[in-house]
Design an enzyme around this catalytic site. Structure first.
Site, PDB file in Angstrom:
ATOM      1  CB  ILE A  50       4.711  -2.451  -3.773  1.00 29.03           C
ATOM      2  CG1 ILE A  50       3.332  -2.115  -3.173  1.00 29.03           C
ATOM      3  CG2 ILE A  50       4.631  -2.692  -5.274  1.00 29.03           C
ATOM      4  CD1 ILE A  50       2.621  -0.938  -3.793  1.00 29.03           C
ATOM      5  CB  ALA A  95      10.816  -4.206  -2.966  1.00 29.33           C
ATOM      6  CE  LYS A  96      11.557   3.657  -1.358  1.00 31.99           C
ATOM      7  NZ  LYS A  96      12.949   3.950  -1.716  1.00 31.99           N
ATOM      8  N   GLY A  97       8.295   0.160   0.420  1.00 31.65           N
ATOM      9  CA  GLY A  97       7.213   0.026   1.386  1.00 31.65           C
ATOM     10  C   GLY A  97       6.952   1.345   2.065  1.00 31.65           C
TER      11      GLY A  97
END
Ligand code: NAD
Length: 402
Positions: A50, A95-97
């Site tokens: 995201i 962002a991050k995942g």
């Protein structure tokens, strides 16, 4: 951690800054929400990547392999990364995942398959100028190495800057591993000057990557670390602990609790009568339950989200200064930034030059937030959010989006 807590801080800041509806809506919207399933050994696991906001530059943020990963958590963490990166003054969005899986149940081969499949799922939206991952909970340089290899295989070209905190031999930065702890120590030093702290006694919760390196730098520079802990419990010595010896104990026996000194629980560590409390383990450690029992005068948040919203307000009322995670642990992403810059120009910098730049940038950021907070007489967390949000909105305006 729920998105509600992000919304609440944003509301507080919107009121102080008099943000209009459009600005607030933009900050609560997401640039890209990618999700899918990864199949491993016949089972399917939810995976996310995201990007919250990328007005300042490519998305930047870690990938987490953990059974509690969810879209809501990943969105909150991506938002936080936008704030942290903007505050740090680096050209990144947030962002991050993550993958909702327990990596402790995987063998090495399965972990490699998972890492490669994650890249196969999201590679179209990753890249040095688009979205740049890094490690987070239960991912590490080895995982980054596999991910880089998979990305380059799919793209048929080299692109080391697509991921950071990778092994040195693939273009990683020599001091990235200790950069979060080092950044935290630089902030401790600056805080000591500003607040005129002397003979400082410090308690550190968590003796992993961040907690250990922070404690090592502080100990080597004559600060008294009187307590440290890990998930099994902690050890306390009011005269100060020898961090290199604690590290040996941890490596030999698996936990710091086996070191000589008084054995204490994590709850007791948080409530010790020290000058500085350093949560460096996991989220939600200072809560409504213990907020009135915290005796430290300063809390240096090296973990992400260790203090709940309510506890943060209460500590502020009680005159306890909280140096928020988005400022205190930004050494990690700052280290990643210098790794990325080096990859983009082909690795031409001396590590000592990058380390010098790193230190001055951390000092500068701390000074800016500290002075702004003093001037405005608000919580340091809100001061940090305001400065970060102003920079994001300025970029959005410059792009003609507002
Ligand atoms: P790590 O896994 O290396 O270490 C975590 C430590 O916390 C371990 O010592 C573990 O035993 C301890 N721990 C776990 N549960 C605990 C509990 N309930 N009570 C007390 N201790 C407990 O992780 P890390 O990389 O050191 O990360 C620590 C925190 O810092 C996390 O919140 C992470 O998101 C944050 N952070 C890390 C980096 C980085 O560069 N590694 C950067 C920014 C923020």
């Amino acid at each position: 951690m729920v998105f509600e807590s992000v919304r609440k801080t944003l509301e507080e800041v919107a009121e102080i800054e008099d943000l209009d509806k459009k600005e607030e809506e933009l900050l609560l919207s997401f640039e890209r929400i990618n999700k899918g399933k990864i199949e491993l050994n016949g089972k399917k696991y939810s995976a996310f990547r995201i990007v919250h906001n990328d007005a300042l530059g490519p998305g930047k943020g870690g990938i987490r392999f953990h059974p509690e990963v969810s879209e809501e958590e990943t969105r909150s963490l991506a938002f936080w990364m936008s704030i942290k990166n903007s505050l740090a003054g680096i050209p990144y969005g947030g962002a991050k995942g993550g993958v909702k899986i327990n990596p402790k149940k995987l063998n090495e081969e399965e972990l490699e398959q998972l890492s490669r499949k994650y890249v196969m799922l999201f590679h179209k939206d990753l890249g040095k100028d688009k979205d740049v991952p890094a490690p987070d909970v239960y991912t590490n340089p080895k995982v980054m190495g596999w991910m880089l290899d998979e990305f380059e295989r799919l793209k048929c070209r080299h692109e080391p800057g697509m991921i950071t905190a990778k092994p040195d031999v693939l273009g990683g930065l020599s001091f990235r591993k200790s950069s979060t702890g080092l950044g935290g120590y630089i902030i401790l030093r600056e805080l000591s000057k500003k607040e005129n702290l002397k003979n400082t006694k410090i308690a550190v919760q968590g003796f992993g990557n961040v907690g250990y390196h922070f404690s090592r730098f502080a100990f080597n520079n004559s600060y008294d670390i009187v307590a440290v802990s890990d998930s099994s419990g902690g050890v306390y010595d009011p005269e100060g602990l020898d961090i290199s010896k604690i590290k040996e104990t941890k490596e030999e026996t698996g936990s710091v609790v086996n070191h000589e000194g008084k054995e204490i629980t994590n709850k007791e560590l948080l409530e010790l009568d020290v000058d500085i409390l350093v949560p460096a383990a996991i989220e939600n450690q200072i809560t409504e339950e213990n907020m009135d029992d915290i005796k430290a005068n300063h809390v240096l948040e090296l973990a992400n989200g260790p203090t709940t919203n309510k506890a943060d307000d209460r500590l502020y009322q009680r005159g306890i200064m909280v140096i928020p995670d988005i400022l205190a642990n930004a050494g990690g992403v700052m280290g990643s930034y210098y790794e990325w810059v080096q990859n983009k120009v082909g690795g031409a910098f001396e590590p000592s030059y990058l380390k010098k730049r790193f230190k001055s940038k951390i000092e500068e950021n701390f000074q800016r937030v500290y002075e702004f907070q003093q001037k405005k007489d608000i919580k340091m967390r809100n001061a940090a959010y305001i400065l970060a949000i102003r920079r994001i909105l300025k970029a959005e305006k410059a792009r003609g989006h507002l």
